[in-house]
Design a protein around this motif. Structure first.
Motif, short mmCIF file in Angstrom:
data_model
loop_
_atom_site.label_atom_id
_atom_site.label_comp_id
_atom_site.label_asym_id
_atom_site.label_seq_id
_atom_site.Cartn_x
_atom_site.Cartn_y
_atom_site.Cartn_z
N ALA A 13 0.85 -1.19 0.00
CA ALA A 13 0.00 0.00 0.00
C ALA A 13 0.88 1.24 0.00
O ALA A 13 1.92 1.28 0.67
CB ALA A 13 -0.88 0.00 1.25
N VAL A 17 -2.31 5.30 2.00
CA VAL A 17 -3.25 4.23 2.36
C VAL A 17 -2.80 3.56 3.66
O VAL A 17 -3.61 3.29 4.55
CB VAL A 17 -3.40 3.21 1.22
N HIS A 18 -1.50 3.31 3.77
CA HIS A 18 -0.96 2.72 5.01
C HIS A 18 -1.28 3.63 6.20
O HIS A 18 -1.76 3.17 7.24
CB HIS A 18 0.54 2.50 4.87
N THR A 19 -1.04 4.91 6.03
CA THR A 19 -1.30 5.86 7.12
C THR A 19 -2.79 5.95 7.43
O THR A 19 -3.18 6.01 8.60
CB THR A 19 -0.72 7.25 6.78
N ALA A 21 -4.98 3.58 7.09
CA ALA A 21 -5.32 2.36 7.84
C ALA A 21 -4.85 2.47 9.29
O ALA A 21 -5.57 2.09 10.22
CB ALA A 21 -4.71 1.14 7.16
N LYS A 74 -6.09 -1.44 3.75
CA LYS A 74 -4.65 -1.49 3.51
C LYS A 74 -4.30 -2.49 2.40
O LYS A 74 -3.36 -2.28 1.64
CB LYS A 74 -3.91 -1.85 4.80
N ARG A 81 -12.84 0.88 1.65
CA ARG A 81 -12.66 2.34 1.70
C ARG A 81 -14.02 3.03 1.75
O ARG A 81 -14.26 3.90 2.60
CB ARG A 81 -11.85 2.81 0.49
#
Length: 154
Positions: A13, A17-19, A21, A74, A81
């Motif tokens: 990701a 996107v990681h952040t 999540a 993630k 989403r």
């Protein structure tokens, strides 16, 4: 004999996107902390355990669902989403701010509340502010262009 294959996403990701999540998981942690404070207070004040269980069970289900959705987010699930945005992003945020807004509209004074707040009230308020900020941050990051590209590439 038939076999079923499942597509596994190889690319990690992107940071947005990681952040996002991680912010959702942080929001869950803040929510769980707030639930412990509220349920602990109710029990301390003498509310019967059987009256508190439904509230705790509902919150536990919401937290479990949020963790599941954050992990799917993630992993690149676009449906996760949109589910997070619609459920927890809209209705969850409204549930977090509804009571304070109603209190203010009814004539509540922030200055008086701050003056009369004990340590528990300050801890709860700080957690609630961080909870809301985590949700809003996650929402913004989930819909950044790099995030959109990641979800379209699935």
């Amino acid at each position: 004999m038939s076999t079923t294959t499942t597509a596994v996403r190889i690319e990690p990701a992107p940071p947005v996107v990681h952040t996002a999540a991680m912010l959702w998981l942080s929001a869950v942690a803040f929510g769980a902390f707030e639930a412990v404070l509220v349920i602990g207070k109710l029990l301390y004040e003498g509310t019967p355990v059987l009256d508190v269980l439904p509230q705790g069970g509902f919150r536990l289900a919401v937290f479990a669902g949020a963790v599941f959705l954050a992990l799917k987010l993630k992993g690149g699930a676009n449906w996760a989403r949109w589910t997070l945005a619609g459920t927890l992003g809209v209705f969850g945020t409204l549930s977090l701010v509804k009571e304070p807004i109603e209190w203010l509209l009814a004539g509540g004074s922030i200055a008086e509340a701050m003056t009369g707040a004990d340590a528990m009230a300050w801890v709860f308020a700080a957690s609630r502010v961080l909870h809301v900020l985590a949700v809003l941050g996650a929402l913004v990051l989930m819909f950044q262009p790099r995030a959109g590209a990641y979800f379209r590439s699935a």
